[in-house]
Design an enzyme around this catalytic site. Structure first.
Site, PDB file in Angstrom:
ATOM      1  N   GLY A 214       0.725  -1.619  -0.531  1.00 14.11           N
ATOM      2  CA  GLY A 214      -0.043  -0.283  -0.136  1.00 14.11           C
ATOM      3  C   GLY A 214       0.712   1.142   0.310  1.00 14.11           C
ATOM      4  CB  THR A 215       0.596   4.368  -0.779  1.00 18.94           C
ATOM      5  OG1 THR A 215       1.531   3.935  -2.167  1.00 18.94           O
ATOM      6  CG2 THR A 215       1.042   5.640  -0.924  1.00 18.94           C
ATOM      7  CB  THR A 216       0.924   5.286   4.299  1.00 20.86           C
ATOM      8  OG1 THR A 216       0.078   4.455   4.707  1.00 20.86           O
ATOM      9  CG2 THR A 216       0.769   5.821   6.251  1.00 20.86           C
TER      10      THR A 216
ATOM     11  CD  GLU B 128      -3.386   1.564  -0.624  1.00 22.73           C
ATOM     12  OE1 GLU B 128      -4.473   1.111  -0.782  1.00 22.73           O
ATOM     13  OE2 GLU B 128      -2.712   1.369   0.764  1.00 22.73           O
TER      14      GLU B 128
ATOM     15  CB  SER C 277      -1.484   1.805  -4.066  1.00 22.52           C
ATOM     16  OG  SER C 277      -0.081   1.170  -3.012  1.00 22.52           O
TER      17      SER C 277
END
EC number: 3.4.25.1
Length: 200
Positions: A10-12, A26, A179
């Site tokens: 994922g992406t933070t 996401e 993501s």
């Protein structure tokens, strides 16, 4: 080690603005290239002035959130005053370090606002603690960080920071198969926090 890093899916992103902090992530939950859910929550308010965002295994993210939320609530009852953002981040750092031999598979950021102003801290699985103006974590971090770095300035407002965070995550989603499926945001200012969710 490399197996663990592959699980930082994922992406933070987190961005410190002049009037607050923006955390965003996401919503896709995946293990390798297996899509498990399109509605995972990775951004949480901890208090009305502090939030947490994380990339990694969702069960670990949820556990970290529950434990830190409970510990901060206990601290505030004992001290009879709000916990600072730095103290919350240090508490999480100690908790992660105590589990270093069986670490949580999660990269985490803690952001918020207190008497010292807006603050953003980044932590790895072993509790390393770094204060910064902005950060990106997870598989999509390489893509997202470039956009944030280009668009960031010390005079950025939370409104502009939220737009920048969304733009960075959208770009990461376009290039990272782990993501996707929407973006959750948490905007924290001196007036409290505001959560939002964007469907893609």
């Amino acid at each position: 080690m490399s197996d663990q890093l592959e699980l930082m899916t994922g992406t933070t992103v987190g961005i410190k603005a002049k009037d607050g902090v923006v955390l965003a992530a996401e919503k896709r939950v995946s293990y390798g290239f297996y899509l498990m859910s399109k509605s995972g929550k990775k951004v949480y308010p901890i208090t009305n002035r502090i939030g947490l965002a994380s990339s990694g295994i969702l069960a670990d993210i949820q556990t970290i959130t529950k434990v830190i939320r409970a510990n901060i609530a206990n601290m505030e009852i004992e001290m009879k005053r709000p916990v600072s953002v730095r103290a919350a981040a240090k508490l999480l750092s100690i908790m992660l370090f105590q589990n270093k031999y069986m670490p949580y598979i999660a990269e985490t950021m803690v952001g918020g606002i207190d008497e010292e102003g807006p603050k953003l801290f980044i932590l790895d699985s072993w509790g390393s603690l770094i204060e910064d103006d902005f950060a990106a974590l997870g598989n999509g971090a390489r893509t997202a960080i470039g956009l944030i770095e280009t668009g960031y300035s010390s005079s950025i407002t939370v409104k502009e920071a939220k737009e920048l965070a969304i733009k960075a995550i959208k770009e990461a989603i376009a290039r990272d198969p782990t993501s996707g499926d929407g973006i959750d945001t948490l905007v924290i200012t001196g007036n409290g926090y505001l959560e939002d969710s964007i469907k893609l």
